[in-house]
Motif scaffolding. Structure first.
Motif, mmCIF file in Angstrom:
data_model
loop_
_atom_site.group_PDB
_atom_site.id
_atom_site.type_symbol
_atom_site.label_atom_id
_atom_site.label_comp_id
_atom_site.label_asym_id
_atom_site.label_seq_id
_atom_site.Cartn_x
_atom_site.Cartn_y
_atom_site.Cartn_z
ATOM 1 N N ILE A 1 0.810 -1.611 -0.152
ATOM 2 C CA ILE A 1 -0.267 0.157 -0.279
ATOM 3 C C ILE A 1 0.579 1.096 -0.023
ATOM 4 C CG2 ILE A 1 -1.806 -0.990 1.008
ATOM 5 C CD1 ILE A 1 -1.099 0.082 4.372
ATOM 6 N N VAL A 2 2.227 0.926 0.239
ATOM 7 C CA VAL A 2 3.379 2.442 -0.121
ATOM 8 C C VAL A 2 2.788 3.355 -1.624
ATOM 9 C CG1 VAL A 2 5.809 2.651 -0.025
ATOM 10 C CG2 VAL A 2 4.546 1.294 1.945
ATOM 11 N N ASP A 3 3.177 4.718 -1.771
ATOM 12 C CA ASP A 3 2.913 5.085 -2.549
ATOM 13 C C ASP A 3 3.918 4.594 -3.169
ATOM 14 O OD1 ASP A 3 2.879 7.119 -4.688
ATOM 15 O OD2 ASP A 3 3.540 8.550 -2.987
ATOM 16 N N PRO A 4 3.290 3.928 -4.857
ATOM 17 C CA PRO A 4 4.293 3.816 -6.136
ATOM 18 C C PRO A 4 5.691 4.721 -6.393
ATOM 19 C CG PRO A 4 1.529 3.463 -6.801
ATOM 20 C CD PRO A 4 2.013 4.315 -5.155
ATOM 21 N N VAL A 5 5.664 5.383 -5.813
ATOM 22 C CA VAL A 5 6.420 6.230 -6.121
ATOM 23 C C VAL A 5 8.508 5.751 -5.417
ATOM 24 C CG1 VAL A 5 7.543 8.913 -6.278
ATOM 25 C CG2 VAL A 5 5.918 8.314 -7.016
ATOM 26 N N ILE A 6 7.952 5.601 -4.416
ATOM 27 C CA ILE A 6 9.270 5.080 -3.201
ATOM 28 C C ILE A 6 9.050 3.618 -2.985
ATOM 29 C CG2 ILE A 6 9.354 7.881 -2.125
ATOM 30 C CD1 ILE A 6 6.963 6.541 0.072
#
Length: 440
Positions: free
Chosen positions: A383-388
């Motif tokens: 669920i972490v931001d795909p960017v990071i």
């Protein structure tokens, strides 16, 4: 120059003393003594005396004795004068050295005393343009003429708009080629907005911190109120995360740096201000980023002191960031700021807004949706931001998630102090970004 001025009269006095010693001797020592006064011829005391008496008349002998006495006096006078002069020179040298040390210390102290003043101005505007547009002062913040703000923003043109909030727009103001500022223009100010404007000015005059935005000046023009801030080139955290770039410029390390910058600002408000201050409106749009992505907390219009703790305070803030006890019961404490910080931390981790609109009539709370997944280590990385995603050490991710979970606890007493939050995050941020992590 001061030393020479003192030395000259001292030398003159020494020379005068020496002259007096020489000129003040009795004249009789140089006059020949008549032979009649001398005693009659006596037996020489020694052979040497007999020879001296035979070679020279008696009067010459007397003169020799007197010259020897004079030479002694002159020698003594020279020694005394030289000693006095040497003593005076030594005294003057010591005096000059001591005086230089005193002047150096006083200059150092004056520079130290001037440094807070320079820190208080915080802007080249006040120094470079004070003669042009500073009509007065409130604390250390400049009162700026409206026409100068109008000129600096090109008549408040649309092309100069940096952002827009509930009270008005923020414009880019160019005062010269090198110096830019941000001007918040509040139109049609009502009683409540007037109170917030005054509160903002009052607080930002008192509060100075590297992670709190600097207020450079303000302007009152009819019904219009304007606030002039230091320029923050990278806008707000909200625009970086949820704007066109969708957080693409914010790496994991930068996000953690922003988190500890905000935590430091809150620690200053909660722990170092007297009385302590509750910001009451912590949110990503009130976190501004400069050219190096240093984060600074802004918008103190709703800030109050902790004298309001456990008292019913009129509800203000932004839904999604407001703590449950404040939203439901009107109870405000410093833990309310900690809750809002926890929501911002979730934004940095997940990349979602605090309230996501699911349909015209339904919104989803980020806290409600993410809470079950934050404590599940198998689900959290997904669920972490795909960017990071996959750019951080998983141990660090779990630790940040644990801090966020503590901050958003429904019960205020279960939430940590912001100081504890800060000390938990600092080891996760590289040294060059303000943390203590040594990157190998």
């Amino acid at each position: 120059m001061n030393l020479l001025c003192l030395l000259f009269p001292m030398c003159a006095c020494s020379f005068s003393l020496f002259s007096l010693v020489i000129l003040g001797r009795p004249e009789s020592t140089f006059a020949p003594i008549p032979a009649s006064v001398l005693p009659s011829k006596q037996e020489p005391i020694s052979l040497f005396s007999s020879q001296m008496e035979a070679v020279s008349p008696g009067v010459a002998v007397v003169r020799v004795v007197h010259h020897q006495d004079l030479n002694k006096r002159i020698l003594i006078a020279l020694i005394v004068a030289s000693t006095l002069l040497g003593g005076l020179l030594l005294f003057l040298l010591c005096f000059w050295i001591c005086r230089q040390k005193i002047l150096k210390n006083s200059n150092g102290k004056s520079k130290q005393n001037q440094e807070p003043t320079k820190a208080l101005s915080l802007s080249p505007i006040v120094d470079r343009f004070s003669s042009l547009w500073m009509a007065g002062k409130k604390g250390s913040v400049a009162v700026i003429e409206y026409r100068l703000l109008e000129a600096a923003t090109n008549g408040f043109q649309e092309s100069n708009v940096l952002g827009e909030g509930g009270r008005g727009r923020v414009y880019k103001a160019c005062f010269d080629e090198k110096f830019l500022a941000a001007v918040k223009k509040l139109d049609d100010v009502g009683a409540e907005a007037e109170r917030e404007f005054e509160n903002e000015v009052d607080w930002l005059v008192k509060i100075r911190h590297q992670n709190i935005v600097s207020l450079l000046g303000y302007c009152i023009h009819g019904e219009t109120r304007l606030l002039v801030y230091e320029m923050m080139q990278n806008g707000s955290l909200e625009s970086q995360l949820h704007g066109p770039s969708q957080g693409s410029t914010l790496t994991w390390n930068l996000r953690m740096k922003i988190a500890i910058d905000v935590a430091r600002a809150l620690e200053y408000l909660h722990e170092n201000c007297n009385p302590p201050v509750v910001h009451r409106d912590i949110k990503s749009s009130n976190i501004l980023l400069d050219s190096d992505f240093n984060a600074k907390l802004s918008d103190f219009g709703l800030a109050v002191t902790t004298a309001s703790q456990n008292k019913n305070v009129k509800l203000s803030g932004t839904l999604g960031y407001v703590a449950p006890e404040y939203l439901l019961e009107g109870k405000l404490t410093d833990k309310s700021d900690v809750y809002a910080f926890g929501v911002v931390l979730l934004e940095l981790l997940i990349g979602k807004k605090p309230l996501e609109k699911m349909s015209p009539t339904r919104c989803q709370s980020l806290v409600t949706w993410v809470m079950p997944q934050l404590t599940d280590r198998s689900k959290l990385p997904n669920i972490v931001d795909p960017v990071i995603k996959d750019t951080m050490d998983l141990k660090h991710l779990y630790q940040v998630a644990a801090v966020a979970v503590l901050c958003i606890q429904p019960e205020p007493s279960y939430r940590p102090l912001i100081t504890d939050v800060l000390h938990s995050l600092i080891p996760l941020v590289p040294i060059e970004l303000g943390g203590s992590l040594r990157v190998t």
